[in-house]
Scaffold this motif. Sequence first.
Motif, PDB file in Angstrom:
ATOM      1  N   GLY A  66       0.785  -1.219   0.000  1.00  9.23           N
ATOM      2  CA  GLY A  66       0.000   0.000   0.000  1.00  9.23           C
ATOM      3  C   GLY A  66       0.817   1.268   0.000  1.00  9.23           C
ATOM      4  N   ARG A  67       2.098   1.159   0.259  1.00 10.51           N
ATOM      5  CA  ARG A  67       2.969   2.332   0.288  1.00 10.51           C
ATOM      6  C   ARG A  67       3.983   2.350  -0.848  1.00 10.51           C
ATOM      7  NH1 ARG A  67       6.418   2.957   4.221  1.00 10.51           N
ATOM      8  NH2 ARG A  67       6.573   0.739   4.801  1.00 10.51           N
ATOM      9  N   PHE A  68       4.434   1.181  -1.270  1.00 12.79           N
ATOM     10  CA  PHE A  68       5.443   1.069  -2.324  1.00 12.79           C
ATOM     11  C   PHE A  68       4.812   0.523  -3.595  1.00 12.79           C
ATOM     12  CE2 PHE A  68       9.477   0.411   0.490  1.00 12.79           C
ATOM     13  CZ  PHE A  68       9.152   1.542   1.214  1.00 12.79           C
ATOM     14  N   THR A  69       5.337   0.949  -4.734  1.00 10.43           N
ATOM     15  CA  THR A  69       4.885   0.458  -6.023  1.00 10.43           C
ATOM     16  C   THR A  69       6.080   0.190  -6.917  1.00 10.43           C
ATOM     17  OG1 THR A  69       2.846   1.775  -5.868  1.00 10.43           O
ATOM     18  CG2 THR A  69       3.423   0.875  -8.024  1.00 10.43           C
ATOM     19  N   ILE A  70       6.146  -1.004  -7.473  1.00 12.38           N
ATOM     20  CA  ILE A  70       7.213  -1.357  -8.390  1.00 12.38           C
ATOM     21  C   ILE A  70       6.678  -1.320  -9.819  1.00 12.38           C
ATOM     22  CG2 ILE A  70       6.759  -3.839  -8.146  1.00 12.38           C
ATOM     23  CD1 ILE A  70       9.773  -4.298  -8.538  1.00 12.38           C
ATOM     24  N   THR A  71       7.457  -0.731 -10.714  1.00 10.03           N
ATOM     25  CA  THR A  71       7.103  -0.672 -12.127  1.00 10.03           C
ATOM     26  C   THR A  71       8.352  -0.922 -12.957  1.00 10.03           C
ATOM     27  OG1 THR A  71       7.419   1.740 -12.185  1.00 10.03           O
ATOM     28  CG2 THR A  71       5.186   0.936 -11.779  1.00 10.03           C
ATOM     29  N   ARG A  72       8.142  -1.198 -14.223  1.00 11.44           N
ATOM     30  CA  ARG A  72       9.277  -1.387 -15.115  1.00 11.44           C
ATOM     31  C   ARG A  72       8.996  -0.742 -16.457  1.00 11.44           C
ATOM     32  NH1 ARG A  72      10.023  -7.705 -15.319  1.00 11.44           N
ATOM     33  NH2 ARG A  72      11.872  -7.069 -16.537  1.00 11.44           N
ATOM     34  N   ASP A  73      10.042  -0.237 -17.065  1.00  4.92           N
ATOM     35  CA  ASP A  73       9.968   0.403 -18.363  1.00  4.92           C
ATOM     36  C   ASP A  73      10.973  -0.300 -19.260  1.00  4.92           C
ATOM     37  OD1 ASP A  73      10.144   2.038 -20.635  1.00  4.92           O
ATOM     38  OD2 ASP A  73       9.772   3.858 -19.491  1.00  4.92           O
ATOM     39  N   ARG A  74      10.482  -1.178 -20.106  1.00 11.21           N
ATOM     40  CA  ARG A  74      11.373  -1.967 -20.944  1.00 11.21           C
ATOM     41  C   ARG A  74      12.103  -1.122 -21.975  1.00 11.21           C
ATOM     42  NH1 ARG A  74       7.206  -4.983 -19.440  1.00 11.21           N
ATOM     43  NH2 ARG A  74       7.590  -7.112 -18.690  1.00 11.21           N
ATOM     44  N   ALA A  75      11.447  -0.073 -22.455  1.00 17.19           N
ATOM     45  CA  ALA A  75      12.082   0.787 -23.437  1.00 17.19           C
ATOM     46  C   ALA A  75      13.314   1.465 -22.862  1.00 17.19           C
ATOM     47  CB  ALA A  75      11.093   1.827 -23.954  1.00 17.19           C
ATOM     48  N   LYS A  76      13.256   1.803 -21.583  1.00 17.39           N
ATOM     49  CA  LYS A  76      14.376   2.450 -20.919  1.00 17.39           C
ATOM     50  C   LYS A  76      15.259   1.470 -20.167  1.00 17.39           C
ATOM     51  CE  LYS A  76      11.967   6.857 -20.292  1.00 17.39           C
ATOM     52  NZ  LYS A  76      11.503   7.874 -19.316  1.00 17.39           N
ATOM     53  N   ASN A  77      14.873   0.191 -20.189  1.00 14.70           N
ATOM     54  CA  ASN A  77      15.637  -0.843 -19.499  1.00 14.70           C
ATOM     55  C   ASN A  77      15.838  -0.481 -18.028  1.00 14.70           C
ATOM     56  OD1 ASN A  77      16.693  -3.432 -19.950  1.00 14.70           O
ATOM     57  ND2 ASN A  77      18.786  -2.662 -20.107  1.00 14.70           N
ATOM     58  N   THR A  78      14.762  -0.029 -17.405  1.00 13.66           N
ATOM     59  CA  THR A  78      14.822   0.496 -16.050  1.00 13.66           C
ATOM     60  C   THR A  78      13.638  -0.006 -15.232  1.00 13.66           C
ATOM     61  OG1 THR A  78      15.940   2.503 -16.815  1.00 13.66           O
ATOM     62  CG2 THR A  78      14.912   2.590 -14.646  1.00 13.66           C
ATOM     63  N   VAL A  79      13.890  -0.296 -13.973  1.00 12.85           N
ATOM     64  CA  VAL A  79      12.841  -0.655 -13.036  1.00 12.85           C
ATOM     65  C   VAL A  79      12.829   0.382 -11.920  1.00 12.85           C
ATOM     66  CG1 VAL A  79      14.327  -2.195 -11.689  1.00 12.85           C
ATOM     67  CG2 VAL A  79      11.842  -2.506 -11.644  1.00 12.85           C
ATOM     68  N   TYR A  80      11.647   0.674 -11.393  1.00 10.96           N
ATOM     69  CA  TYR A  80      11.479   1.716 -10.396  1.00 10.96           C
ATOM     70  C   TYR A  80      10.820   1.175  -9.139  1.00 10.96           C
ATOM     71  CZ  TYR A  80      12.002   4.598 -14.589  1.00 10.96           C
ATOM     72  OH  TYR A  80      12.447   5.157 -15.768  1.00 10.96           O
ATOM     73  N   LEU A  81      11.075   1.850  -8.053  1.00 14.96           N
ATOM     74  CA  LEU A  81      10.360   1.594  -6.815  1.00 14.96           C
ATOM     75  C   LEU A  81       9.908   2.934  -6.252  1.00 14.96           C
ATOM     76  CD1 LEU A  81       9.468  -0.616  -4.778  1.00 14.96           C
ATOM     77  CD2 LEU A  81      11.510  -0.027  -3.462  1.00 14.96           C
ATOM     78  N   GLN A  82       8.619   3.201  -6.356  1.00 17.51           N
ATOM     79  CA  GLN A  82       8.044   4.404  -5.773  1.00 17.51           C
ATOM     80  C   GLN A  82       7.713   4.125  -4.322  1.00 17.51           C
ATOM     81  OE1 GLN A  82       7.462   7.562  -7.208  1.00 17.51           O
ATOM     82  NE2 GLN A  82       7.050   8.095  -5.076  1.00 17.51           N
ATOM     83  N   MET A  83       8.267   4.916  -3.426  1.00 16.65           N
ATOM     84  CA  MET A  83       8.100   4.713  -2.000  1.00 16.65           C
ATOM     85  C   MET A  83       7.409   5.933  -1.403  1.00 16.65           C
ATOM     86  SD  MET A  83      11.763   2.969  -1.000  1.00 16.65           S
ATOM     87  CE  MET A  83      12.664   4.499  -1.258  1.00 16.65           C
ATOM     88  N   ASN A  84       6.225   5.730  -0.874  1.00 11.29           N
ATOM     89  CA  ASN A  84       5.446   6.791  -0.255  1.00 11.29           C
ATOM     90  C   ASN A  84       5.248   6.508   1.227  1.00 11.29           C
ATOM     91  OD1 ASN A  84       5.082   8.039  -2.799  1.00 11.29           O
ATOM     92  ND2 ASN A  84       3.265   6.783  -3.200  1.00 11.29           N
ATOM     93  N   SER A  85       4.879   7.544   1.948  1.00 10.80           N
ATOM     94  CA  SER A  85       4.615   7.420   3.388  1.00 10.80           C
ATOM     95  C   SER A  85       5.747   6.698   4.093  1.00 10.80           C
ATOM     96  CB  SER A  85       3.284   6.694   3.623  1.00 10.80           C
ATOM     97  OG  SER A  85       2.214   7.391   3.020  1.00 10.80           O
ATOM     98  N   LEU A  86       6.949   7.122   3.825  1.00 14.68           N
ATOM     99  CA  LEU A  86       8.121   6.447   4.363  1.00 14.68           C
ATOM    100  C   LEU A  86       8.170   6.536   5.879  1.00 14.68           C
ATOM    101  CD1 LEU A  86      10.626   7.555   1.638  1.00 14.68           C
ATOM    102  CD2 LEU A  86      10.147   5.182   2.271  1.00 14.68           C
TER     103      LEU A  86
END
Length: 121
Positions: A66-86
Amino acid sequence: QVQLVESGGGSVQAGGSLRLSCAASGYSFSPYCMGWFRQAPGKEREGVAYISRGGLSTSYADSVQGRFTITRDRAKNTVYLQMNSLQIEDTAMYYCASGRTCSGELGMDYWGKGTLVTISS
């Protein structure tokens, strides 16, 4: 050489947000499950979030649900971790990793060197 490089870590106050990035060089993320892990001083490394090779299936540790979200962008060859309410408890070194299956730490074949996240009150 194959390499995963994390970025986006830093020091923020509790309640704030950060977005971590993991960029691959030398190969493509596309065939792999991607995961984010973290390790606090004196603690065991734990899985935080996973995203399947197709990008449609994700899973999270209960502590970040509920606080973190993982996404990936294959075009950019990058994966992200959005961290909220740390929270203070989120303070750790964060690592990205790739593997052929989303089966946990042992299923990961490549690892980044980590990016430090420090949460203060």
